[in-house]
Design a protein around this motif. Structure first.
Motif, short mmCIF file in Angstrom:
data_model
loop_
_atom_site.label_atom_id
_atom_site.label_comp_id
_atom_site.label_asym_id
_atom_site.label_seq_id
_atom_site.Cartn_x
_atom_site.Cartn_y
_atom_site.Cartn_z
N SER A 113 0.83 -1.21 0.00
CA SER A 113 0.00 0.00 0.00
C SER A 113 0.86 1.26 0.00
O SER A 113 0.34 2.36 -0.05
N ARG A 114 2.18 1.11 0.09
CA ARG A 114 3.04 2.30 0.13
C ARG A 114 3.91 2.37 -1.13
O ARG A 114 4.28 1.33 -1.69
N PRO A 115 4.25 3.58 -1.56
CA PRO A 115 5.04 3.68 -2.79
C PRO A 115 6.44 3.10 -2.63
O PRO A 115 7.02 2.58 -3.59
N GLU A 116 7.01 3.18 -1.43
CA GLU A 116 8.30 2.53 -1.22
C GLU A 116 8.46 2.07 0.22
O GLU A 116 7.83 2.60 1.13
N VAL A 117 9.31 1.06 0.40
CA VAL A 117 9.50 0.44 1.72
C VAL A 117 10.99 0.29 1.96
O VAL A 117 11.72 -0.11 1.06
N GLU A 118 11.42 0.61 3.18
CA GLU A 118 12.82 0.33 3.54
C GLU A 118 12.80 -1.06 4.20
O GLU A 118 12.33 -1.23 5.32
N VAL A 119 13.30 -2.03 3.46
CA VAL A 119 13.11 -3.44 3.85
C VAL A 119 13.71 -3.77 5.21
O VAL A 119 13.11 -4.50 6.00
N VAL A 120 14.90 -3.23 5.52
CA VAL A 120 15.56 -3.62 6.77
C VAL A 120 14.73 -3.20 7.98
O VAL A 120 14.40 -4.03 8.84
N ARG A 121 14.36 -1.90 8.03
CA ARG A 121 13.67 -1.40 9.23
C ARG A 121 12.16 -1.58 9.19
O ARG A 121 11.53 -1.72 10.23
N GLU A 122 11.59 -1.56 7.99
CA GLU A 122 10.12 -1.56 7.91
C GLU A 122 9.53 -2.93 7.63
O GLU A 122 8.34 -3.13 7.74
N LEU A 123 10.39 -3.88 7.23
CA LEU A 123 9.86 -5.22 6.95
C LEU A 123 10.60 -6.28 7.79
O LEU A 123 10.01 -6.97 8.61
N ALA A 124 11.92 -6.35 7.59
CA ALA A 124 12.68 -7.44 8.25
C ALA A 124 12.69 -7.30 9.77
O ALA A 124 12.48 -8.28 10.49
N LEU A 125 12.93 -6.09 10.27
CA LEU A 125 13.01 -5.90 11.73
C LEU A 125 11.68 -6.17 12.43
O LEU A 125 11.63 -6.94 13.40
N PRO A 126 10.56 -5.59 11.95
CA PRO A 126 9.28 -5.94 12.60
C PRO A 126 8.92 -7.42 12.44
O PRO A 126 8.37 -8.03 13.36
N PHE A 127 9.26 -7.99 11.30
CA PHE A 127 8.97 -9.43 11.08
C PHE A 127 9.74 -10.26 12.10
O PHE A 127 9.16 -11.08 12.83
N GLN A 128 11.04 -10.04 12.18
CA GLN A 128 11.88 -10.80 13.12
C GLN A 128 11.41 -10.58 14.57
O GLN A 128 11.27 -11.54 15.33
N SER A 129 11.13 -9.34 14.93
CA SER A 129 10.80 -9.05 16.33
C SER A 129 9.44 -9.62 16.71
O SER A 129 9.30 -10.24 17.78
N ARG A 130 8.46 -9.42 15.85
CA ARG A 130 7.12 -9.91 16.21
C ARG A 130 7.08 -11.43 16.21
O ARG A 130 6.46 -12.05 17.08
N MET A 367 30.24 -9.21 2.13
CA MET A 367 28.88 -8.68 2.24
C MET A 367 28.02 -9.71 2.97
O MET A 367 27.99 -10.89 2.61
N THR A 368 27.30 -9.26 4.01
CA THR A 368 26.48 -10.19 4.78
C THR A 368 24.98 -9.87 4.70
O THR A 368 24.17 -10.61 5.25
N GLY A 369 24.67 -8.74 4.07
CA GLY A 369 23.25 -8.36 3.98
C GLY A 369 23.18 -6.89 3.61
O GLY A 369 24.05 -6.40 2.88
N PHE A 370 22.19 -6.19 4.16
CA PHE A 370 22.02 -4.78 3.83
C PHE A 370 21.84 -3.95 5.10
O PHE A 370 21.19 -4.39 6.04
N ASP A 371 22.41 -2.73 5.07
CA ASP A 371 22.09 -1.76 6.13
C ASP A 371 20.80 -1.04 5.76
O ASP A 371 20.06 -0.60 6.63
N GLU A 372 20.58 -0.93 4.46
CA GLU A 372 19.38 -0.25 3.99
C GLU A 372 19.01 -0.80 2.61
O GLU A 372 19.91 -1.04 1.79
N LEU A 373 17.73 -1.03 2.40
CA LEU A 373 17.29 -1.53 1.09
C LEU A 373 15.91 -0.94 0.81
O LEU A 373 14.91 -1.35 1.41
N ARG A 374 15.88 0.08 -0.08
CA ARG A 374 14.60 0.73 -0.41
C ARG A 374 14.04 0.09 -1.67
O ARG A 374 14.73 0.03 -2.69
N VAL A 375 12.81 -0.40 -1.57
CA VAL A 375 12.20 -1.05 -2.73
C VAL A 375 10.76 -0.61 -2.90
O VAL A 375 10.14 -0.07 -1.97
N ALA A 376 10.23 -0.89 -4.09
CA ALA A 376 8.78 -0.73 -4.33
C ALA A 376 8.25 -2.11 -4.72
O ALA A 376 8.84 -2.78 -5.58
#
Ligand code: HEM
Length: 380
Positions: A113-130, A367-376
């Motif tokens: 529903s959003r034009p862009e998402v920062e995968v590390v903080r807005e997807l991976a971190l809440p997914f892992q934590s919840r 390289m072990t992953g991303f500090d930031e990954l902005r995607v749509a």
């Protein structure tokens, strides 16, 4: 395939060992698949009974307690591990699986529903934590605090503060709560547990909880961002997974193999040891380089290629032998459900910008992953 994920190839072919300095200590990294497996099984020669020194670099500055059960050897290790094992079996429960699925749907629905998402903080971190609140059987609202820690809670202390202090304060508070009124959750299990005919000390409880938070955080977050980045570059992979949902099983193992977020782990040689071309003195440390073993050409055909149907796939991303990852069932569930739901609902992913996370050591950069990954994301 990106070479920056496997900086060990040349040394692996040449001698199977890479000498690397960490914090002033020369550590030979064992690189071959067979050699890493053999060393991981031989805990008498390559011991984990070394507080703060199993991770490389060592973690004296990051915590005050020995992590349990990882920084012990059998037979203590066996008894310690049994205390927390029931929690790590929870991902086998169909209700647990369904909860994870609903969580992924919610997160992907929000992302779409959003034009862009920062995968590390807005997807991976809440997914892992919840999802970790489900594993530890604590209220899901706790994840708000864990998400608030950001992604480097264990590494960067607040100004002038001992590193890792915030996490330790949080765990103390949870243990105090559990002592006052024990429930079914992970902290209560630690408070109630018996080890060797006695209750656990507060330090031991902290050691269990510290590892559970630390071990399952960056590893999962980096894996999720790496997978999303790969699928962005390979929309045909999404279509391949969509055709048959069972394909996510082999695909996720292949992602664990190639994107291994944890380069290596240390062991100490209490009685010395012989490595090819090198004699270790008592007390010296070696590294088991899982990331290199996962690219060993003698075990994995076209090791640098991502083959979503690779089978067999004896990768070492969850370790091998005594200390094989307790969180593996949980991590596997998270990545499988994520892949299923991405395949079912996402047509394509466009990377807007990215900042890779690069581990820098004296003898390699990886390289072990991303500090930031902005995607749509675009829906089907
Ligand atoms: C052990 C990797 C996820 C908790 C290990 C080991 C590896 C590993 C390689 C073996 C360490 C050794 O031999 O010294 C990973 C990777 C993960 C992951 C790549 C995700 C992609 C998790 C999660 C949790 C977790 C989600 C908890 C929530 C643990 C624990 C141990 C461990 C408690 C110690 C087991 C023991 O000493 O018996 N992990 N892990 N891990 N991991 Fe994981």
């Amino acid at each position: 395939m990106d070479e920056s994920r496997d900086p060990f190839r040349e040394a692996r072919r040449r001698s199977g060992i890479l000498e690397c300095e960490f914090q002033g200590e020369q550590v030979p990294m064992i690189l071959g698949h067979a050699e890493v497996r053999a060393a991981a099984k031989d805990w008498q020669t390559f011991s984990s009974d070394a507080p703060f020194r199993v991770p490389i670099p060592s973690e004296e500055e990051m915590r005050t307690v020995r992590q349990l059960p990882i920084e012990t050897d059998p037979p203590q290790h066996t008894a310690y591990r049994e205390i927390v094992e029931p929690f790590f079996r929870r991902p086998k429960d169909p209700e647990f699986v369904q909860r994870v699925r609903l969580l992924v749907r919610e997160l992907l629905g929000g992302a779409l529903s959003r034009p862009e998402v920062e995968v590390v903080r807005e997807l991976a971190l809440p997914f892992q934590s919840r999802a970790l609140t489900y594993l530890l059987d604590v209220p899901e609202s706790e994840a708000k605090t864990w998400i608030g820690w950001g992604i480097h809670v264990f590494k960067d202390g607040a100004d002038g503060e001992v590193k890792g202090a915030e996490l330790e304060r949080y765990i103390h508070a949870q243990l105090d709560r559990a002592e006052a009124s024990p429930g079914q959750d992970f902290f209560s299990a630690l408070v109630i547990a018996e080890y060797d005919g006695r209750k656990l000390s507060r330090e031991e409880m902290l050691g269990f909880a510290n590892l559970t938070f630390a071990g399952g955080r960056d590893t999962v977050i980096h894996t999720v961002s790496s997978v999303v980045d790969y699928l962005a570059a390979h929309p045909e992979a999404l279509a391949f997974l969509r055709e048959d949902s069972k394909r996510v099983i082999h695909a996720s193992e292949e992602f664990f193999r190639v994107f291994m977020p944890l380069t290596h782990i240390g062991r100490v040689c209490p009685g010395g040891a012989e490595l090819p071309g090198k004699t270790m003195a008592p007390g010296d440390r070696i590294s088991l380089c899982w990331a290199s073993a996962n690219r060993d050409e003698s075990v994995f055909a076209e090791a640098d290629e991502i083959r979503l149907d690779r089978k067999p796939n004896p990768h070492l991303s969850f370790g091998f032998g005594t200390h094989i990852c307790l969180g593996a069932a949980h991590a596997r569930l998270l990545v499988r459900v994520l892949l299923e739901e991405l395949a079912a609902g996402i047509a394509g992913i466009r990377v807007i910008s990215s900042v890779p996370h690069v581990e820098k050591a004296a003898a390699y950069r990886r390289m072990t992953g991303f500090d930031e990954l902005r995607v749509a994301f675009s829906g089907l």
